[in-house]
Design a protein around this motif. Structure first.
Motif, PDB file in Angstrom:
ATOM      1  N   ILE A 273       0.598  -1.336   0.406  1.00 15.42           N
ATOM      2  CA  ILE A 273       0.162  -0.332  -0.563  1.00 15.42           C
ATOM      3  C   ILE A 273       1.044   1.410  -0.217  1.00 15.42           C
ATOM      4  CG2 ILE A 273      -1.425   1.744   1.260  1.00 15.42           C
ATOM      5  CD1 ILE A 273      -2.669  -1.316   0.493  1.00 15.42           C
ATOM      6  N   ALA A 275      -0.786   4.056  -0.153  1.00 17.81           N
ATOM      7  CA  ALA A 275      -2.234   5.712  -0.100  1.00 17.81           C
ATOM      8  C   ALA A 275      -3.210   5.571   0.218  1.00 17.81           C
ATOM      9  CB  ALA A 275      -2.021   6.372  -1.394  1.00 17.81           C
ATOM     10  N   VAL A 276      -3.861   5.550   1.162  1.00 14.50           N
ATOM     11  CA  VAL A 276      -5.178   5.473   1.608  1.00 14.50           C
ATOM     12  C   VAL A 276      -5.512   6.751   1.464  1.00 14.50           C
ATOM     13  CG1 VAL A 276      -6.020   4.939   3.962  1.00 14.50           C
ATOM     14  CG2 VAL A 276      -4.188   3.973   3.506  1.00 14.50           C
ATOM     15  N   MET A 277      -7.086   6.333   1.351  1.00 15.63           N
ATOM     16  CA  MET A 277      -8.501   7.167   1.120  1.00 15.63           C
ATOM     17  C   MET A 277      -9.407   6.287   1.835  1.00 15.63           C
ATOM     18  SD  MET A 277     -10.451   8.379  -2.090  1.00 15.63           S
ATOM     19  CE  MET A 277      -9.366   9.101  -3.318  1.00 15.63           C
ATOM     20  N   VAL A 290      -7.399  11.388   2.947  1.00 14.91           N
ATOM     21  CA  VAL A 290      -6.493  11.148   2.002  1.00 14.91           C
ATOM     22  C   VAL A 290      -4.734  11.534   2.124  1.00 14.91           C
ATOM     23  CG1 VAL A 290      -5.736  11.035  -0.499  1.00 14.91           C
ATOM     24  CG2 VAL A 290      -8.355  11.931  -0.484  1.00 14.91           C
ATOM     25  N   SER A 292      -1.524  10.368   1.312  1.00 15.55           N
ATOM     26  CA  SER A 292      -0.686  10.237  -0.497  1.00 15.55           C
ATOM     27  C   SER A 292       0.789  10.613  -0.335  1.00 15.55           C
ATOM     28  CB  SER A 292      -1.492   9.580  -1.716  1.00 15.55           C
ATOM     29  OG  SER A 292      -1.044   9.378  -2.514  1.00 15.55           O
ATOM     30  N   GLU A 299       0.775   3.563  -7.558  1.00 10.54           N
ATOM     31  CA  GLU A 299       0.123   3.738  -6.394  1.00 10.54           C
ATOM     32  C   GLU A 299      -1.164   3.426  -6.118  1.00 10.54           C
ATOM     33  OE1 GLU A 299      -0.607   8.522  -4.690  1.00 10.54           O
ATOM     34  OE2 GLU A 299      -1.456   8.186  -6.676  1.00 10.54           O
ATOM     35  N   ALA A 301      -3.438   1.866  -3.308  1.00 12.87           N
ATOM     36  CA  ALA A 301      -4.304   2.813  -2.659  1.00 12.87           C
ATOM     37  C   ALA A 301      -5.397   1.665  -1.965  1.00 12.87           C
ATOM     38  CB  ALA A 301      -5.551   3.642  -3.293  1.00 12.87           C
ATOM     39  N   LEU A 320      -2.018   4.395   7.086  1.00 11.47           N
ATOM     40  CA  LEU A 320      -0.892   5.065   5.685  1.00 11.47           C
ATOM     41  C   LEU A 320       0.195   4.317   6.193  1.00 11.47           C
ATOM     42  CD1 LEU A 320      -0.266   5.036   2.579  1.00 11.47           C
ATOM     43  CD2 LEU A 320       0.431   7.230   3.255  1.00 11.47           C
TER      44      LEU A 320
END
Length: 381
Positions: A273, A275-277, A290, A292, A299, A301, A320
Motif C-alpha cells: 500500500i 496511499a490511503v483514502m 486522503v 498519499s 500508486e 491505495a 498509511l
C-alpha cells in the motif's frame, strides 16, 4: 536446542449443565494482526456418540477454550524419529546435517531430559474463542468446529433502525463498553489513561442504520489513533497498535535451530500500500480524507468507506503510517512453540545474515509439529 516434542490438544465447550471436553485430532489455529477477528481456528475432533451436536451456535453465544500442551523430551525415541523423518530422502537428510558431528546431530534431534538437573519441560497455552460453526461428518465420524475471537460477535449485531442512534458514554472507553455489554462481551481490560471525551467525539458517536457494531467501533476508535481487539484470553484492548515489547530469536542453523524453511516475498498484490483514502458518507454527501505522497505511478491505495459523519482529516495518514512496508514479507516454517504472538519483534538468524522484522501472523498446525510465521517490515539488523 531443538528437541522432539509431544503435543496434546483439547477443546472444552461451555455448556449447561456440564462443559463438553473433546480431544482434538487436527487443528489449524491462527493469530494475525491484519485480520478481524484477530484469532481464528478450525478444530477437528472424533464425533464419538454425537453428544456434542446438542451445541447450537445459532441458539446462543457459545464459548470454548482450546488448550495446547507441548512436552519436551520424550522417551519413545524410535517412534519420534520415524515421525519426524518419514518420507525424507537421504539426500535431504545429508543437506540438513551437513558439517555436523555425530554428537551435534544427536543433541539437535533428541534430548530426553533424564540427565541429572534436566527436567521434562512443558510449553502450554490456551485460547478463549467463540464457536461460529459446527459441522458433523457421519461417514468420517468427525466433528469440525470453527471458532474466532470476540470481534466476530460484534458482526452479529446490526443497528436495525431507520434512524441514527447516539451511543451514550462520557468518553471513548464508556462508549466502547456500552457496545460490548450489549453484545454480552466483557468491558475493555486495557486502555490508555487518557481518551477522548464525549464532547471531543461529537457526531462520531452517531451510529447509522444497518451498521454493525464492529463497523461502528472500528471507525470510532481508528479516528482517534486507536485499535480495538480481543486477545486469546477474551480480553479487550484499546491501544495504538498490537506491539508487544518482546524480541524473539529464530535460527536456521546451529544446535538451537528451529526454522526449517523460509520464503521471502516482495509483492504488489499482497499487502503493498502506498496511499490511503477514507470516504465518509453522511446524509447523501461524500467527504474524503486522503493520505498519499502524490508521486508518479505506481500508486496503490487502500480505500475505506464509512457511513458516519465526517470527523475531519487524520485517519488516512494514521492508517498509511501503519501499513507502509507490508509489501515486504518473510514467511518462516519452524518447529512449533506456543509462546510467540503477533506484535513481537523477531531477529531471524541465518548463516548468511541476521534479519529483523515484526511478527505479523502465526499459524499452528496439529498434529504437525510446525508453525508458519509471517514477518513484516523486514530489514537487515
Amino acid at each position: 536446542m531443538s528437541v522432539l516434542a509431544e503435543h496434546h490438544v483439547a477443546i472444552t465447550i461451555d455448556h449447561s449443565p456440564h462443559p463438553i471436553r473433546l480431544d482434538v485430532s487436527r487443528h489449524t489455529l491462527e493469530m494475525d494482526e491484519e485480520w478481524i477477528p484477530y484469532v481464528q481456528a478450525t478444530v477437528e475432533c472424533p464425533l464419538g456418540d454425537g453428544g456434542v451436536l446438542v451445541v447450537d451456535p445459532q441458539a446462543s453465544d457459545v464459548w470454548a477454550t482450546i488448550q495446547t500442551r507441548r512436552l519436551l523430551g520424550r522417551v519413545d525415541r524410535l517412534a519420534d524419529f520415524t515421525r519426524r523423518y518419514r518420507g525424507r530422502t537421504l539426500h535431504a537428510l545429508s543437506l540438513e546435517f551437513a558439517g555436523q558431528t555425530l554428537a551435534g546431530i544427536t543433541r539437535a534431534t533428541y534430548h530426553d531430559y533424564t540427565d541429572p538437573g534436566h527436567l521434562r519441560r512443558e510449553d502450554a497455552r490456551q485460547w478463549r474463542v467463540m464457536l461460529r460453526e459446527i459441522s458433523a461428518d457421519r461417514k468420517a465420524a468427525t466433528v469440525t468446529l470453527t471458532l474466532a475471537s470476540g470481534e466476530a460477535r460484534l458482526n452479529d449485531w446490526q443497528h436495525m433502525s431507520a434512524t441514527t442512534d447516539r451511543i451514550p458514554g462520557a468518553n471513548l472507553v464508556e462508549k466502547v463498553n456500552f457496545i460490548l455489554e450489549r453484545c454480552n462481551l466483557p468491558h475493555v481490560t486495557y486502555a490508555p489513561a487518557s481518551v477522548p471525551s464525549d464532547a471531543e467525539i461529537g457526531d462520531e458517536a452517531l451510529r447509522s442504520p444497518g451498521s454493525s457494531a464492529l463497523e461502528f467501533l472500528t471507525g470510532l476508535t481508528r479516528h482517534h489513533g486507536l485499535m480495538l481487539w480481543c486477545d486469546e484470553n477474551a480480553q479487550w484492548h484499546l491501544a495504538p497498535d498490537r506491539t508487544r515489547l518482546v524480541t524473539r530469536e529464530l535460527r536456521s542453523a546451529g544446535l538451537d535451530r528451529s526454522v526449517i524453511n523460509e520464503v521471502s516475498k516482495r509483492s504488489r498484490d499482497d499487502g503493498w500500500i502506498t496511499a490511503v483514502m477514507v470516504i465518509y458518507t453522511w446524509e447523501g454527501q461524500d467527504y474524503y480524507d486522503v493520505a498519499s505522497p502524490y508521486a508518479p505511478n505506481p500508486e496503490k491505495a487502500l480505500i475505506l468507506r464509512y457511513n458516519r459523519p465526517y470527523p475531519g482529516p487524520g485517519l488516512a495518514a494514521q492508517i498509511l503510517a501503519r501499513v507502509l512496508g507490508r509489501g515486504r514479507a518473510l514467511e518462516l516454517l519452524a518447529v512449533s512453540t506456543y509462546v510467540a504472538s503477533p506484535g513481537e519483534s523477531v531477529a531471524y538468524i541465518t548463516p548468511r545474515e541476521t534479519v529483523t522484522g515484526r511478527l505479523a501472523a502465526i499459524r499452528w498446525q496439529f498434529p504437525d509439529d510446525e508453525m508458519s510465521v509471517r514477518l513484516r517490515e523486514v530489514g537487515a539488523a
